[in-house]
Write a protein that holds these residues in place. Structure first.
Motif, mmCIF file in Angstrom:
data_model
loop_
_atom_site.group_PDB
_atom_site.id
_atom_site.type_symbol
_atom_site.label_atom_id
_atom_site.label_comp_id
_atom_site.label_asym_id
_atom_site.label_seq_id
_atom_site.Cartn_x
_atom_site.Cartn_y
_atom_site.Cartn_z
ATOM 1 N N LEU A 54 -22.138 -61.080 43.076
ATOM 2 C CA LEU A 54 -20.896 -60.756 42.685
ATOM 3 C C LEU A 54 -19.858 -61.016 43.584
ATOM 4 C CD1 LEU A 54 -21.604 -57.876 40.355
ATOM 5 C CD2 LEU A 54 -21.173 -60.245 39.789
ATOM 6 N N PRO A 58 -18.798 -65.656 45.417
ATOM 7 C CA PRO A 58 -17.245 -66.345 45.301
ATOM 8 C C PRO A 58 -16.340 -66.074 46.470
ATOM 9 C CG PRO A 58 -17.806 -64.117 44.213
ATOM 10 C CD PRO A 58 -19.068 -64.703 44.414
ATOM 11 N N THR A 249 -19.431 -76.010 46.349
ATOM 12 C CA THR A 249 -20.407 -75.239 45.702
ATOM 13 C C THR A 249 -21.666 -75.492 45.906
ATOM 14 O OG1 THR A 249 -20.169 -77.035 44.093
ATOM 15 C CG2 THR A 249 -18.611 -75.113 43.503
ATOM 16 N N LYS A 421 -17.905 -76.441 35.966
ATOM 17 C CA LYS A 421 -18.119 -75.848 34.791
ATOM 18 C C LYS A 421 -18.036 -74.138 35.074
ATOM 19 C CE LYS A 421 -22.034 -78.349 34.622
ATOM 20 N NZ LYS A 421 -23.332 -78.239 34.757
ATOM 21 N N LEU A 422 -18.119 -73.543 36.004
ATOM 22 C CA LEU A 422 -18.010 -72.386 36.088
ATOM 23 C C LEU A 422 -16.706 -71.786 36.866
ATOM 24 C CD1 LEU A 422 -21.785 -71.728 36.979
ATOM 25 C CD2 LEU A 422 -20.651 -71.418 35.122
ATOM 26 N N ASN A 424 -13.806 -71.023 35.682
ATOM 27 C CA ASN A 424 -13.232 -69.617 35.337
ATOM 28 C C ASN A 424 -13.981 -68.381 35.563
ATOM 29 O OD1 ASN A 424 -10.976 -70.935 34.392
ATOM 30 N ND2 ASN A 424 -11.944 -71.306 32.337
ATOM 31 N N VAL A 425 -15.433 -68.622 35.692
ATOM 32 C CA VAL A 425 -16.177 -67.444 36.101
ATOM 33 C C VAL A 425 -15.714 -66.999 37.424
ATOM 34 C CG1 VAL A 425 -18.466 -66.585 36.432
ATOM 35 C CG2 VAL A 425 -18.001 -68.116 34.685
ATOM 36 N N TYR A 426 -15.680 -68.029 38.355
ATOM 37 C CA TYR A 426 -15.466 -67.875 39.954
ATOM 38 C C TYR A 426 -14.039 -67.249 39.863
ATOM 39 C CZ TYR A 426 -12.959 -69.181 44.093
ATOM 40 O OH TYR A 426 -12.159 -68.993 45.236
ATOM 41 N N PHE A 428 -12.454 -65.341 37.748
ATOM 42 C CA PHE A 428 -12.638 -63.877 37.272
ATOM 43 C C PHE A 428 -13.239 -63.120 38.470
ATOM 44 C CE2 PHE A 428 -14.836 -60.610 34.907
ATOM 45 C CZ PHE A 428 -13.794 -60.116 34.428
ATOM 46 N N LEU A 429 -14.354 -63.571 39.048
ATOM 47 C CA LEU A 429 -14.879 -62.938 39.993
ATOM 48 C C LEU A 429 -13.809 -62.511 41.124
ATOM 49 C CD1 LEU A 429 -18.275 -64.394 40.129
ATOM 50 C CD2 LEU A 429 -17.766 -62.039 39.389
ATOM 51 N N TYR A 432 -10.828 -60.285 39.989
ATOM 52 C CA TYR A 432 -10.981 -58.918 39.623
ATOM 53 C C TYR A 432 -12.054 -58.313 40.202
ATOM 54 C CZ TYR A 432 -7.588 -60.539 36.047
ATOM 55 O OH TYR A 432 -6.313 -61.097 35.462
ATOM 56 N N ILE A 433 -13.455 -58.849 39.953
ATOM 57 C CA ILE A 433 -14.437 -58.010 40.364
ATOM 58 C C ILE A 433 -14.680 -57.799 41.798
ATOM 59 C CG2 ILE A 433 -17.044 -58.230 40.240
ATOM 60 C CD1 ILE A 433 -15.839 -57.938 37.491
#
Ligand code: PFF
Length: 445
Positions: A54, A58, A249, A421-422, A424-426, A428-429, A432-433
Protein backbone atom coordinates in the motif's frame (compact mmCIF):
# COMPACT_ATOMS: atom_id res chain seq x y z
CA UNK A 1 24.69 20.44 -12.73
CA UNK A 2 27.78 19.07 -14.43
CA UNK A 3 26.59 16.32 -16.71
CA UNK A 4 29.88 14.47 -16.99
CA UNK A 5 29.93 14.00 -13.23
CA UNK A 6 26.67 12.10 -13.19
CA UNK A 7 26.50 8.40 -13.67
CA UNK A 8 23.98 6.95 -16.03
CA UNK A 9 22.63 3.47 -15.91
CA UNK A 10 23.24 1.84 -19.25
CA UNK A 11 20.59 -0.82 -19.49
CA UNK A 12 17.34 -1.88 -17.94
CA UNK A 13 19.14 -4.55 -15.99
CA UNK A 14 21.52 -1.97 -14.61
CA UNK A 15 18.67 0.04 -13.13
CA UNK A 16 17.11 -2.97 -11.48
CA UNK A 17 20.52 -4.07 -10.26
CA UNK A 18 21.33 -0.69 -8.73
CA UNK A 19 17.92 -0.18 -7.14
CA UNK A 20 17.80 -3.76 -5.88
CA UNK A 21 21.38 -3.39 -4.69
CA UNK A 22 20.24 -0.43 -2.63
CA UNK A 23 17.12 -2.13 -1.31
CA UNK A 24 18.54 -5.57 -0.53
CA UNK A 25 20.99 -5.31 2.31
CA UNK A 26 21.34 -5.58 6.04
CA UNK A 27 17.75 -4.38 6.26
CA UNK A 28 16.56 -7.70 4.87
CA UNK A 29 18.93 -10.15 6.49
CA UNK A 30 19.87 -8.46 9.74
CA UNK A 31 17.14 -5.96 10.62
CA UNK A 32 13.96 -7.60 9.29
CA UNK A 33 14.38 -10.89 11.20
CA UNK A 34 15.26 -9.26 14.49
CA UNK A 35 12.41 -6.74 14.28
CA UNK A 36 10.03 -9.55 13.40
CA UNK A 37 11.38 -11.56 16.31
CA UNK A 38 10.89 -8.68 18.71
CA UNK A 39 7.48 -7.64 17.44
CA UNK A 40 5.45 -10.79 17.41
CA UNK A 41 6.40 -12.95 14.42
CA UNK A 42 3.81 -13.62 11.72
CA UNK A 43 1.55 -10.72 12.69
CA UNK A 44 4.47 -8.39 11.98
CA UNK A 45 5.03 -10.11 8.64
CA UNK A 46 1.41 -9.56 7.61
CA UNK A 47 1.57 -5.87 8.49
CA UNK A 48 4.92 -5.54 6.77
CA UNK A 49 3.62 -6.94 3.50
CA UNK A 50 0.56 -4.72 3.71
CA UNK A 51 2.78 -1.64 4.07
CA UNK A 52 5.01 -2.74 1.21
CA UNK A 53 2.01 -3.02 -1.11
CA UNK A 54 0.00 0.00 0.00
CA UNK A 55 2.84 2.44 0.70
CA UNK A 56 6.08 1.01 -0.62
CA UNK A 57 5.06 0.40 -4.22
CA UNK A 58 3.34 3.76 -4.87
CA UNK A 59 6.04 5.72 -3.05
CA UNK A 60 8.87 3.99 -4.90
CA UNK A 61 7.15 4.68 -8.20
CA UNK A 62 6.71 8.33 -7.20
CA UNK A 63 10.35 8.69 -6.18
CA UNK A 64 11.54 7.29 -9.51
CA UNK A 65 9.15 9.58 -11.38
CA UNK A 66 10.27 12.64 -9.40
CA UNK A 67 13.94 11.85 -9.97
CA UNK A 68 13.66 11.07 -13.64
CA UNK A 69 11.44 14.05 -14.28
CA UNK A 70 13.59 16.42 -12.21
CA UNK A 71 16.90 15.08 -13.61
CA UNK A 72 18.72 16.16 -10.52
CA UNK A 73 19.73 15.11 -7.01
CA UNK A 74 17.26 14.57 -4.15
CA UNK A 75 17.01 18.29 -3.44
CA UNK A 76 17.33 19.64 -6.98
CA UNK A 77 14.64 17.36 -8.41
CA UNK A 78 11.94 18.92 -6.23
CA UNK A 79 13.16 22.37 -7.14
CA UNK A 80 13.07 21.60 -10.86
CA UNK A 81 9.50 20.38 -10.70
CA UNK A 82 8.24 23.09 -8.34
CA UNK A 83 10.70 26.01 -8.37
CA UNK A 84 8.76 28.22 -5.98
CA UNK A 85 7.71 25.80 -3.26
CA UNK A 86 9.63 24.61 -0.25
CA UNK A 87 9.34 20.94 -1.16
CA UNK A 88 13.09 20.68 -1.75
CA UNK A 89 13.38 20.57 2.04
CA UNK A 90 12.27 16.92 1.75
CA UNK A 91 15.55 16.33 -0.02
CA UNK A 92 17.51 18.07 2.72
CA UNK A 93 15.77 15.83 5.26
CA UNK A 94 16.78 12.87 3.11
CA UNK A 95 20.42 13.90 3.15
CA UNK A 96 20.29 14.11 6.96
CA UNK A 97 18.65 10.66 7.08
CA UNK A 98 21.37 9.25 4.83
CA UNK A 99 24.03 10.44 7.28
CA UNK A 100 22.27 8.97 10.29
CA UNK A 101 21.61 5.65 8.55
CA UNK A 102 25.21 5.36 7.43
CA UNK A 103 26.25 6.03 11.01
CA UNK A 104 24.80 2.79 12.32
CA UNK A 105 24.74 0.84 9.05
CA UNK A 106 28.51 1.17 8.70
CA UNK A 107 28.94 -0.40 12.13
CA UNK A 108 26.81 -3.45 11.34
CA UNK A 109 28.58 -3.68 7.98
CA UNK A 110 31.85 -3.72 9.89
CA UNK A 111 30.50 -6.62 11.96
CA UNK A 112 30.05 -8.60 8.72
CA UNK A 113 33.77 -8.13 8.02
CA UNK A 114 34.66 -9.46 11.47
CA UNK A 115 32.45 -12.46 10.80
CA UNK A 116 34.19 -13.13 7.49
CA UNK A 117 37.42 -13.14 9.46
CA UNK A 118 36.01 -15.40 12.17
CA UNK A 119 34.66 -17.79 9.54
CA UNK A 120 37.99 -17.86 7.73
CA UNK A 121 39.78 -18.71 10.96
CA UNK A 122 37.13 -21.33 11.74
CA UNK A 123 36.02 -19.77 15.00
CA UNK A 124 32.41 -20.97 14.92
CA UNK A 125 33.29 -24.65 14.92
CA UNK A 126 32.08 -26.57 17.94
CA UNK A 127 30.51 -23.54 19.65
CA UNK A 128 26.97 -23.58 20.99
CA UNK A 129 24.66 -20.60 20.71
CA UNK A 130 25.46 -19.39 24.23
CA UNK A 131 29.15 -19.11 23.53
CA UNK A 132 28.47 -17.55 20.12
CA UNK A 133 26.31 -14.97 21.90
CA UNK A 134 29.06 -14.30 24.42
CA UNK A 135 31.56 -13.97 21.58
CA UNK A 136 29.34 -11.43 19.85
CA UNK A 137 29.01 -9.30 22.98
CA UNK A 138 32.72 -9.40 23.59
CA UNK A 139 33.46 -8.29 20.04
CA UNK A 140 30.78 -5.63 19.65
CA UNK A 141 31.61 -3.99 22.97
CA UNK A 142 35.31 -3.77 22.15
CA UNK A 143 36.39 -0.10 22.06
CA UNK A 144 38.05 -0.07 18.65
CA UNK A 145 38.01 -3.45 16.90
CA UNK A 146 34.49 -3.04 15.39
CA UNK A 147 35.43 0.51 14.45
CA UNK A 148 38.46 -0.57 12.49
CA UNK A 149 36.23 -2.84 10.44
CA UNK A 150 33.71 -0.03 9.94
CA UNK A 151 36.47 2.28 8.74
CA UNK A 152 37.74 -0.35 6.33
CA UNK A 153 34.22 -0.95 5.07
CA UNK A 154 33.57 2.76 4.48
CA UNK A 155 36.94 3.18 2.78
CA UNK A 156 36.21 0.39 0.30
CA UNK A 157 32.70 1.70 -0.35
CA UNK A 158 33.99 5.23 -0.94
CA UNK A 159 36.64 3.77 -3.23
CA UNK A 160 33.97 2.07 -5.31
CA UNK A 161 31.95 5.28 -5.49
CA UNK A 162 35.08 7.07 -6.73
CA UNK A 163 36.24 4.43 -9.15
CA UNK A 164 33.01 4.23 -11.05
CA UNK A 165 29.72 3.51 -9.51
CA UNK A 166 28.16 2.02 -12.57
CA UNK A 167 30.69 -0.73 -13.02
CA UNK A 168 30.97 -1.45 -9.33
CA UNK A 169 27.29 -1.65 -8.57
CA UNK A 170 26.30 -3.42 -11.75
CA UNK A 171 28.88 -6.13 -11.45
CA UNK A 172 28.48 -6.84 -7.78
CA UNK A 173 24.71 -6.95 -7.95
CA UNK A 174 24.39 -9.00 -11.12
CA UNK A 175 26.69 -11.82 -10.08
CA UNK A 176 26.80 -11.83 -6.34
CA UNK A 177 23.13 -11.23 -5.52
CA UNK A 178 21.90 -14.43 -7.17
CA UNK A 179 24.58 -16.27 -5.24
CA UNK A 180 23.40 -14.74 -1.98
CA UNK A 181 19.91 -15.82 -2.90
CA UNK A 182 21.00 -19.42 -3.39
CA UNK A 183 22.91 -19.54 -0.12
CA UNK A 184 19.97 -18.18 1.83
CA UNK A 185 17.72 -20.85 0.30
CA UNK A 186 20.24 -23.56 1.19
CA UNK A 187 20.44 -22.21 4.73
CA UNK A 188 16.66 -22.13 4.90
CA UNK A 189 16.44 -25.80 3.95
CA UNK A 190 19.00 -26.77 6.57
CA UNK A 191 17.32 -24.63 9.17
CA UNK A 192 13.81 -26.00 8.57
CA UNK A 193 15.04 -29.57 8.78
CA UNK A 194 16.73 -29.08 12.16
CA UNK A 195 14.93 -30.83 15.03
CA UNK A 196 12.19 -28.52 16.31
CA UNK A 197 12.60 -26.22 13.34
CA UNK A 198 8.92 -26.34 12.46
CA UNK A 199 8.12 -24.29 15.54
CA UNK A 200 10.09 -21.47 13.96
CA UNK A 201 7.96 -21.69 10.83
CA UNK A 202 4.80 -21.47 12.93
CA UNK A 203 6.19 -18.37 14.63
CA UNK A 204 6.93 -16.90 11.22
CA UNK A 205 3.80 -17.81 9.30
CA UNK A 206 0.99 -18.38 11.77
CA UNK A 207 -0.16 -14.91 12.82
CA UNK A 208 -1.34 -14.16 16.31
CA UNK A 209 -3.14 -10.86 15.74
CA UNK A 210 -3.49 -10.19 19.42
CA UNK A 211 0.21 -9.27 19.32
CA UNK A 212 -0.50 -6.21 17.21
CA UNK A 213 -0.29 -2.86 18.94
CA UNK A 214 0.72 0.61 17.86
CA UNK A 215 4.44 0.03 18.29
CA UNK A 216 4.28 -3.17 16.20
CA UNK A 217 2.47 -1.24 13.47
CA UNK A 218 4.97 1.63 13.51
CA UNK A 219 7.91 -0.78 13.42
CA UNK A 220 6.48 -2.73 10.49
CA UNK A 221 5.91 0.49 8.58
CA UNK A 222 9.39 1.78 9.42
CA UNK A 223 10.91 -1.50 8.31
CA UNK A 224 9.10 -1.27 4.96
CA UNK A 225 10.57 2.20 4.34
CA UNK A 226 14.00 1.12 5.48
CA UNK A 227 14.12 -2.08 3.51
CA UNK A 228 12.93 -0.48 0.26
CA UNK A 229 15.24 2.55 0.71
CA UNK A 230 12.28 4.92 0.64
CA UNK A 231 11.31 8.30 2.04
CA UNK A 232 14.75 9.87 1.87
CA UNK A 233 15.59 10.63 -1.71
CA UNK A 234 17.59 7.53 -2.49
CA UNK A 235 15.28 6.32 -5.23
CA UNK A 236 14.88 9.93 -6.40
CA UNK A 237 18.64 10.16 -6.86
CA UNK A 238 18.79 6.80 -8.65
CA UNK A 239 15.68 7.71 -10.64
CA UNK A 240 17.51 10.72 -12.05
CA UNK A 241 20.05 8.34 -13.61
CA UNK A 242 17.38 6.17 -15.21
CA UNK A 243 17.09 6.19 -18.95
CA UNK A 244 13.86 7.64 -20.37
CA UNK A 245 12.96 4.32 -21.99
CA UNK A 246 13.00 2.34 -18.77
CA UNK A 247 9.63 1.06 -17.63
CA UNK A 248 9.44 2.43 -14.12
CA UNK A 249 6.48 0.27 -13.15
CA UNK A 250 8.38 -2.92 -14.03
CA UNK A 251 11.47 -1.79 -12.19
CA UNK A 252 9.41 -1.04 -9.09
CA UNK A 253 7.68 -4.44 -9.28
CA UNK A 254 10.95 -6.33 -9.68
CA UNK A 255 12.76 -4.50 -6.90
CA UNK A 256 9.87 -4.86 -4.48
CA UNK A 257 9.37 -8.57 -5.10
CA UNK A 258 13.07 -9.29 -4.83
CA UNK A 259 13.49 -7.28 -1.66
CA UNK A 260 10.52 -8.91 0.05
CA UNK A 261 11.59 -12.38 -1.04
CA UNK A 262 15.09 -11.96 0.38
CA UNK A 263 13.67 -10.74 3.69
CA UNK A 264 11.23 -13.63 4.00
CA UNK A 265 13.87 -16.19 2.99
CA UNK A 266 16.28 -14.75 5.55
CA UNK A 267 13.60 -15.19 8.19
CA UNK A 268 13.05 -18.79 7.03
CA UNK A 269 16.77 -19.40 7.46
CA UNK A 270 16.87 -17.83 10.90
CA UNK A 271 13.74 -18.67 12.93
CA UNK A 272 13.59 -22.46 12.64
CA UNK A 273 17.26 -22.54 13.60
CA UNK A 274 16.72 -20.12 16.46
CA UNK A 275 13.88 -22.26 17.86
CA UNK A 276 15.82 -25.45 17.36
CA UNK A 277 18.93 -24.10 19.07
CA UNK A 278 17.14 -22.32 21.90
CA UNK A 279 18.06 -18.81 20.75
CA UNK A 280 15.49 -16.24 21.87
CA UNK A 281 13.79 -14.92 18.69
CA UNK A 282 13.44 -11.52 20.34
CA UNK A 283 17.17 -11.38 20.99
CA UNK A 284 17.76 -8.11 19.12
CA UNK A 285 20.45 -6.93 16.71
CA UNK A 286 22.71 -9.90 17.38
CA UNK A 287 20.10 -12.47 16.25
CA UNK A 288 21.57 -13.24 12.83
CA UNK A 289 25.14 -13.16 14.15
CA UNK A 290 24.34 -15.84 16.70
CA UNK A 291 21.88 -18.01 14.84
CA UNK A 292 23.47 -18.45 11.45
CA UNK A 293 26.96 -19.33 12.69
CA UNK A 294 25.25 -22.11 14.69
CA UNK A 295 23.60 -23.36 11.50
CA UNK A 296 26.89 -23.27 9.62
CA UNK A 297 28.40 -25.40 12.33
CA UNK A 298 25.81 -28.06 11.40
CA UNK A 299 26.24 -27.93 7.63
CA UNK A 300 28.65 -30.18 5.77
CA UNK A 301 31.45 -27.86 4.66
CA UNK A 302 30.11 -25.30 7.09
CA UNK A 303 33.21 -23.18 7.19
CA UNK A 304 33.16 -22.66 3.44
CA UNK A 305 29.49 -21.66 3.48
CA UNK A 306 30.03 -19.32 6.39
CA UNK A 307 32.85 -17.50 4.63
CA UNK A 308 30.83 -17.21 1.45
CA UNK A 309 27.69 -16.08 3.27
CA UNK A 310 29.39 -13.30 5.22
CA UNK A 311 31.23 -12.12 2.11
CA UNK A 312 27.94 -11.90 0.25
CA UNK A 313 26.25 -10.19 3.18
CA UNK A 314 28.97 -7.57 3.22
CA UNK A 315 28.58 -7.07 -0.54
CA UNK A 316 24.82 -6.60 -0.08
CA UNK A 317 25.56 -4.08 2.68
CA UNK A 318 28.06 -2.31 0.45
CA UNK A 319 25.69 -1.78 -2.47
CA UNK A 320 23.27 -0.22 0.05
CA UNK A 321 25.90 2.04 1.62
CA UNK A 322 26.96 3.11 -1.87
CA UNK A 323 23.41 4.25 -2.59
CA UNK A 324 23.35 6.16 0.68
CA UNK A 325 26.68 7.81 -0.10
CA UNK A 326 25.34 8.66 -3.53
CA UNK A 327 22.39 10.59 -2.03
CA UNK A 328 24.77 12.88 -0.15
CA UNK A 329 27.52 13.06 -2.77
CA UNK A 330 25.09 13.85 -5.62
CA UNK A 331 23.45 16.54 -3.50
CA UNK A 332 26.68 18.27 -2.48
CA UNK A 333 28.38 18.05 -5.89
CA UNK A 334 25.36 19.24 -7.83
CA UNK A 335 24.02 21.90 -5.50
CA UNK A 336 27.39 23.39 -4.57
CA UNK A 337 29.14 22.68 -7.89
CA UNK A 338 31.99 20.78 -6.30
CA UNK A 339 34.15 17.94 -7.53
CA UNK A 340 33.11 14.40 -6.80
CA UNK A 341 36.41 13.21 -5.34
CA UNK A 342 36.91 15.63 -2.43
CA UNK A 343 33.19 15.52 -1.64
CA UNK A 344 33.18 11.74 -1.40
CA UNK A 345 36.19 11.78 0.92
CA UNK A 346 34.73 14.53 3.11
CA UNK A 347 31.33 12.83 3.36
CA UNK A 348 32.94 9.52 4.28
CA UNK A 349 34.98 11.15 7.03
CA UNK A 350 31.90 12.91 8.36
CA UNK A 351 29.98 9.60 8.41
CA UNK A 352 32.73 8.04 10.50
CA UNK A 353 31.96 10.46 13.33
CA UNK A 354 28.48 8.91 13.52
CA UNK A 355 30.01 5.45 13.17
CA UNK A 356 32.17 6.04 16.25
CA UNK A 357 29.13 7.12 18.26
CA UNK A 358 27.14 4.10 17.09
CA UNK A 359 29.87 1.58 17.68
CA UNK A 360 30.64 2.82 21.18
CA UNK A 361 26.93 2.36 21.99
CA UNK A 362 27.67 -1.32 22.48
CA UNK A 363 30.61 -0.75 24.77
CA UNK A 364 31.91 2.22 26.71
CA UNK A 365 28.97 4.44 25.77
CA UNK A 366 26.21 1.93 26.35
CA UNK A 367 24.86 4.02 29.22
CA UNK A 368 24.98 7.29 27.28
CA UNK A 369 21.39 7.76 26.14
CA UNK A 370 19.15 10.38 24.56
CA UNK A 371 15.39 9.86 24.98
CA UNK A 372 16.42 6.60 26.63
CA UNK A 373 18.16 5.37 23.48
CA UNK A 374 21.85 4.76 22.80
CA UNK A 375 23.29 6.61 19.80
CA UNK A 376 22.98 3.44 17.71
CA UNK A 377 19.31 2.99 18.57
CA UNK A 378 18.67 6.71 18.27
CA UNK A 379 20.04 6.88 14.69
CA UNK A 380 18.11 3.72 13.80
CA UNK A 381 14.80 4.79 15.35
CA UNK A 382 15.01 8.43 14.27
CA UNK A 383 15.39 7.38 10.65
CA UNK A 384 13.11 4.37 10.26
CA UNK A 385 10.35 5.47 12.62
CA UNK A 386 10.36 9.24 12.10
CA UNK A 387 12.37 10.73 9.23
CA UNK A 388 11.70 8.12 6.54
CA UNK A 389 7.93 7.86 7.15
CA UNK A 390 7.73 11.66 7.32
CA UNK A 391 9.70 11.85 4.07
CA UNK A 392 7.35 9.27 2.54
CA UNK A 393 4.33 11.27 3.70
CA UNK A 394 5.66 14.48 2.12
CA UNK A 395 6.75 12.69 -1.06
CA UNK A 396 3.27 11.24 -1.49
CA UNK A 397 1.72 14.69 -0.97
CA UNK A 398 4.13 16.15 -3.50
CA UNK A 399 3.52 13.47 -6.12
CA UNK A 400 -0.22 13.33 -5.51
CA UNK A 401 -1.10 16.99 -5.11
CA UNK A 402 1.75 19.26 -6.21
CA UNK A 403 3.27 17.61 -9.26
CA UNK A 404 0.83 18.06 -12.17
CA UNK A 405 -0.97 14.78 -12.83
CA UNK A 406 -0.04 15.06 -16.48
CA UNK A 407 3.67 15.27 -15.67
CA UNK A 408 3.32 12.24 -13.48
CA UNK A 409 1.41 10.32 -16.12
CA UNK A 410 3.89 11.28 -18.82
CA UNK A 411 6.81 10.15 -16.70
CA UNK A 412 5.33 6.81 -15.70
CA UNK A 413 3.95 6.05 -19.18
CA UNK A 414 7.18 7.08 -20.96
CA UNK A 415 5.44 9.94 -22.75
CA UNK A 416 2.36 7.90 -23.54
CA UNK A 417 4.20 4.90 -24.95
CA UNK A 418 3.05 2.52 -22.25
CA UNK A 419 -0.52 1.65 -21.38
CA UNK A 420 -1.16 2.32 -17.73
CA UNK A 421 -4.00 0.13 -16.60
CA UNK A 422 -3.63 0.84 -12.94
CA UNK A 423 -2.77 4.54 -13.04
CA UNK A 424 -5.91 5.52 -11.18
CA UNK A 425 -5.27 2.95 -8.50
CA UNK A 426 -1.78 4.38 -8.11
CA UNK A 427 -3.16 7.91 -7.97
CA UNK A 428 -5.67 6.93 -5.30
CA UNK A 429 -2.97 5.27 -3.21
CA UNK A 430 -0.52 8.14 -3.47
CA UNK A 431 -3.13 10.86 -2.89
CA UNK A 432 -5.14 9.39 -0.06
CA UNK A 433 -4.02 6.04 1.30
CA UNK A 434 -0.30 6.73 1.64
CA UNK A 435 -0.45 10.15 3.32
CA UNK A 436 -3.38 9.30 5.58
CA UNK A 437 -2.02 5.87 6.42
CA UNK A 438 1.42 7.20 7.37
CA UNK A 439 -0.09 10.04 9.37
CA UNK A 440 -2.36 7.72 11.34
CA UNK A 441 0.45 5.30 12.13
CA UNK A 442 2.83 8.09 13.12
CA UNK A 443 0.25 9.73 15.36
CA UNK A 444 -0.53 6.41 16.98
CA UNK A 445 -4.11 6.65 15.64
N1 PFF B 1 17.41 -0.71 2.04
C1 PFF B 1 18.65 -0.94 2.71
C2 PFF B 1 18.56 -2.28 3.43
O1 PFF B 1 17.49 -2.86 3.50
O2 PFF B 1 19.58 -2.73 3.92
C3 PFF B 1 19.00 0.19 3.64
C4 PFF B 1 18.89 1.53 2.99
C5 PFF B 1 19.66 1.83 1.86
C6 PFF B 1 18.00 2.46 3.47
C7 PFF B 1 19.54 3.04 1.23
C8 PFF B 1 17.88 3.68 2.85
C9 PFF B 1 18.64 3.95 1.74
F1 PFF B 1 18.53 5.11 1.16
Amino acid sequence: MSKENRINFSSKMAVVAAAAGSAVGLGNIWRFPYELGQYGGAAFLVLYILFVILLGIPIMLSEFAIGRSGQSDAVGSFRKIDPRGKWWLIGVMGVISAFLIMGFYSVVSGWTFEYIYQALTNQFAGKDSASLAAGFTEFSSHPYRPLLWAVLFMAISAGIVLLGVKEGIEKSTKFLMPLLFIIIIALGIRSVTLPGGIEGLTFLFHPDFSKINSSVILSAMGQAFFSLSLGMGCMITYGSYVNKKNKLTHTVAEVTVLDTLVAVLAAVAIFPAAFSLGVNPGQGPELVFITLPSVFAQLPGGQFWAVLFFILLSVAAMTSIISLLEVVVAYVTEEFKLKREPVTVAVTLAVLVFSVMSSLSFGVWKDVTIFGLTFFDLFDNATSKVLMPLGGLLISLFAGWVMPVETLRREISNAGELKLKLFNVYLFLIRYIAPLGILLVMLNF
